[in-house]
Write an enzyme that holds these catalytic residues in place. Structure first.
Site, mmCIF file in Angstrom:
data_model
loop_
_atom_site.group_PDB
_atom_site.id
_atom_site.type_symbol
_atom_site.label_atom_id
_atom_site.label_comp_id
_atom_site.label_asym_id
_atom_site.label_seq_id
_atom_site.Cartn_x
_atom_site.Cartn_y
_atom_site.Cartn_z
ATOM 1 N N MET A 149 -6.729 16.582 -26.939
ATOM 2 C CA MET A 149 -8.089 17.096 -26.765
ATOM 3 C C MET A 149 -8.077 18.132 -25.641
ATOM 4 O O MET A 149 -7.636 17.842 -24.527
ATOM 5 C CB MET A 149 -9.061 15.975 -26.390
ATOM 6 C CG MET A 149 -9.445 15.015 -27.493
ATOM 7 S SD MET A 149 -10.176 15.739 -28.979
ATOM 8 C CE MET A 149 -11.464 16.791 -28.335
ATOM 9 N N MET B 101 -13.417 9.337 -33.410
ATOM 10 C CA MET B 101 -13.820 9.161 -32.012
ATOM 11 C C MET B 101 -14.756 7.957 -31.975
ATOM 12 O O MET B 101 -15.956 8.068 -31.730
ATOM 13 C CB MET B 101 -14.509 10.432 -31.507
ATOM 14 C CG MET B 101 -13.521 11.559 -31.235
ATOM 15 S SD MET B 101 -14.309 13.167 -31.204
ATOM 16 C CE MET B 101 -14.281 13.555 -32.953
ATOM 17 N N HIS C 133 -10.819 19.513 -40.978
ATOM 18 C CA HIS C 133 -10.826 18.591 -39.839
ATOM 19 C C HIS C 133 -12.201 17.926 -39.771
ATOM 20 O O HIS C 133 -13.225 18.600 -39.616
ATOM 21 C CB HIS C 133 -10.519 19.348 -38.545
ATOM 22 C CG HIS C 133 -10.457 18.477 -37.324
ATOM 23 N ND1 HIS C 133 -9.330 17.771 -36.963
ATOM 24 C CD2 HIS C 133 -11.387 18.183 -36.389
ATOM 25 C CE1 HIS C 133 -9.570 17.097 -35.844
ATOM 26 N NE2 HIS C 133 -10.819 17.321 -35.476
ATOM 27 N N ASP D 239 -7.241 20.409 -30.077
ATOM 28 C CA ASP D 239 -8.619 20.315 -30.569
ATOM 29 C C ASP D 239 -9.624 20.562 -29.452
ATOM 30 O O ASP D 239 -9.717 19.779 -28.511
ATOM 31 C CB ASP D 239 -8.821 18.910 -31.161
ATOM 32 C CG ASP D 239 -10.165 18.744 -31.849
ATOM 33 O OD1 ASP D 239 -10.944 19.709 -31.912
ATOM 34 O OD2 ASP D 239 -10.431 17.614 -32.318
ATOM 35 N N MET E 211 -17.901 10.385 -35.054
ATOM 36 C CA MET E 211 -18.362 9.974 -33.710
ATOM 37 C C MET E 211 -19.366 8.838 -33.843
ATOM 38 O O MET E 211 -20.268 8.901 -34.685
ATOM 39 C CB MET E 211 -19.042 11.152 -33.017
ATOM 40 C CG MET E 211 -18.157 12.377 -32.900
ATOM 41 S SD MET E 211 -19.062 13.739 -32.179
ATOM 42 C CE MET E 211 -17.778 14.995 -32.155
ATOM 43 N N HIS F 226 -10.560 12.645 -37.720
ATOM 44 C CA HIS F 226 -10.416 12.385 -36.287
ATOM 45 C C HIS F 226 -11.478 11.361 -35.884
ATOM 46 O O HIS F 226 -12.661 11.688 -35.809
ATOM 47 C CB HIS F 226 -10.606 13.728 -35.544
ATOM 48 C CG HIS F 226 -10.576 13.635 -34.055
ATOM 49 N ND1 HIS F 226 -10.965 14.690 -33.248
ATOM 50 C CD2 HIS F 226 -10.185 12.630 -33.218
ATOM 51 C CE1 HIS F 226 -10.834 14.334 -31.974
ATOM 52 N NE2 HIS F 226 -10.379 13.103 -31.930
ATOM 53 N N ASP G 65 -14.676 15.208 -38.023
ATOM 54 C CA ASP G 65 -14.907 14.529 -36.747
ATOM 55 C C ASP G 65 -15.898 13.388 -36.892
ATOM 56 O O ASP G 65 -17.068 13.613 -37.198
ATOM 57 C CB ASP G 65 -15.459 15.537 -35.726
ATOM 58 C CG ASP G 65 -14.391 16.500 -35.257
ATOM 59 O OD1 ASP G 65 -13.363 16.027 -34.740
ATOM 60 O OD2 ASP G 65 -14.576 17.724 -35.417
ATOM 61 N N SER H 10 -12.997 22.665 -38.107
ATOM 62 C CA SER H 10 -13.785 21.437 -37.927
ATOM 63 C C SER H 10 -15.170 21.636 -38.533
ATOM 64 O O SER H 10 -15.946 22.474 -38.078
ATOM 65 C CB SER H 10 -13.911 21.113 -36.441
ATOM 66 O OG SER H 10 -14.970 20.185 -36.279
HETATM 67 C C1 DX5 Z 1 -14.887 17.545 -30.398
HETATM 68 C C2 DX5 Z 1 -14.260 17.543 -31.775
HETATM 69 C C3 DX5 Z 1 -13.759 18.871 -32.177
HETATM 70 C C4 DX5 Z 1 -14.827 19.923 -32.242
HETATM 71 C C5 DX5 Z 1 -14.179 21.238 -31.983
HETATM 72 O O1 DX5 Z 1 -15.158 16.267 -29.981
HETATM 73 O O2 DX5 Z 1 -13.170 16.653 -31.828
HETATM 74 O O3 DX5 Z 1 -13.014 18.815 -33.380
HETATM 75 O O4 DX5 Z 1 -15.486 19.952 -33.472
HETATM 76 O O5 DX5 Z 1 -15.155 22.213 -31.898
HETATM 77 P P1 DX5 Z 1 -14.900 23.603 -31.189
HETATM 78 O O6 DX5 Z 1 -13.753 24.264 -31.898
HETATM 79 O O7 DX5 Z 1 -16.205 24.320 -31.349
HETATM 80 O O8 DX5 Z 1 -14.560 23.320 -29.752
HETATM 81 ZN ZN ZN Z 2 -11.792 16.796 -33.648
#
Ligand code: DX5
Ligand code: ZN
Length: 215
Positions: free
Chosen positions: A136, A67, A32, A174, A36, A65, A34, A7
């Site tokens: 998650m 969110m 990956h 994840d 947000m 991903h 993310d 990620s």
């Molecule tokens: C959290 C994200 C993850 C995050 C994982 O909301 O969806 O992908 O980046 O990070 P680590 O591996 O540090 O938990």
């Molecule tokens: Zn993620």
């Protein structure tokens, strides 16, 4: 052997080209990414523009991903940015089936993510329509949190549901994945491991990815 999806949230954003070069040289399978929105989760990360920069640095699969609330408003934008896989949250979609069809109609693979409190059984009636279930194992919004142990039971149950229906759906896990807990997660039935801090905060990220890959 599980696929490894580092990620980029945990990358050094002042060194993004170097971080991407490192991933491209490594055994990492996917990027990956993310996204947000500060609404569905309490944090804001980045959007399609940066996804498109990542797309230009790599030929590896771009696993996006989302969110975010109302993900259907951005499906086309992430397709245009170069996403290969688009994952939306069950909790963010009133018309989940429609959202899945929209993603697939644009030629991307479709994933559905579940928060830690959301039972896997709720996916029963869309499982046949999707490519990936993302479980998650932390509350979404931040990297660097600890793995929630109950997730192991959810992975096992999800695996059973997929196998019972003879479906070709992959399980992605994840949050809080480390070199120490990865075997436990894979043994429970995971196909893809996302790893942010474990990879990017390591002294030797390439060796860490290789260690995850060798499990
Ligand atoms: C959290 C994200 C993850 C995050 C994982 O909301 O969806 O992908 O980046 O990070 P680590 O591996 O540090 O938990
Ligand atoms: Zn993620």
């Amino acid at each position: 052997m599980a696929l490894i999806a580092p990620s980029l949230l945990a990358a050094d954003f002042l060194q993004l080209q170097n971080e991407c070069d490192m991933l491209n040289e490594s055994e990492a399978d996917w990027f990956h990414l993310d996204i947000m929105d500060g609404r569905f989760v309490p944090n804001i990360s980045y959007g399609p523009m940066l996804v498109n920069f990542f797309r230009k640095t790599t030929t590896k699969t771009c696993d996006v991903h989302l969110m975010i609330e109302e993900p259907e408003r951005y499906t086309q934008a992430f397709k245009d940015a170069g996403a290969d896989i688009l994952t939306v949250h069950y909790e963010a979609c009133i018309h989940l089936h429609r959202n899945i069809q929209q993603i697939k109609s644009l030629g991307m693979k479709a994933g559905v993510a579940l928060n830690p409190h959301t039972p896997v059984e709720l996916l029963k009636d869309v499982l046949q329509d999707i490519d990936i279930v993302l479980l998650m194992s932390v509350n979404p919004g931040f990297g660097g949190q600890s793995f929630i142990p109950h997730t192991i039971n959810k992975i096992k149950r999800m695996r059973e549901m997929i196998d019972e229906q003879l479906l070709n759906v992959s399980i992605e896990v994840d949050g809080g994945v480390t070199v120490d807990n990865a075997k436990h997660i894979i043994d429970a039935g995971a196909d893809i491991l996302v790893a942010g801090s474990t990879v990017f905060k390591a002294k030797d990220p390439i060796a860490t990815i290789a260690a995850l890959k060798a499990i």
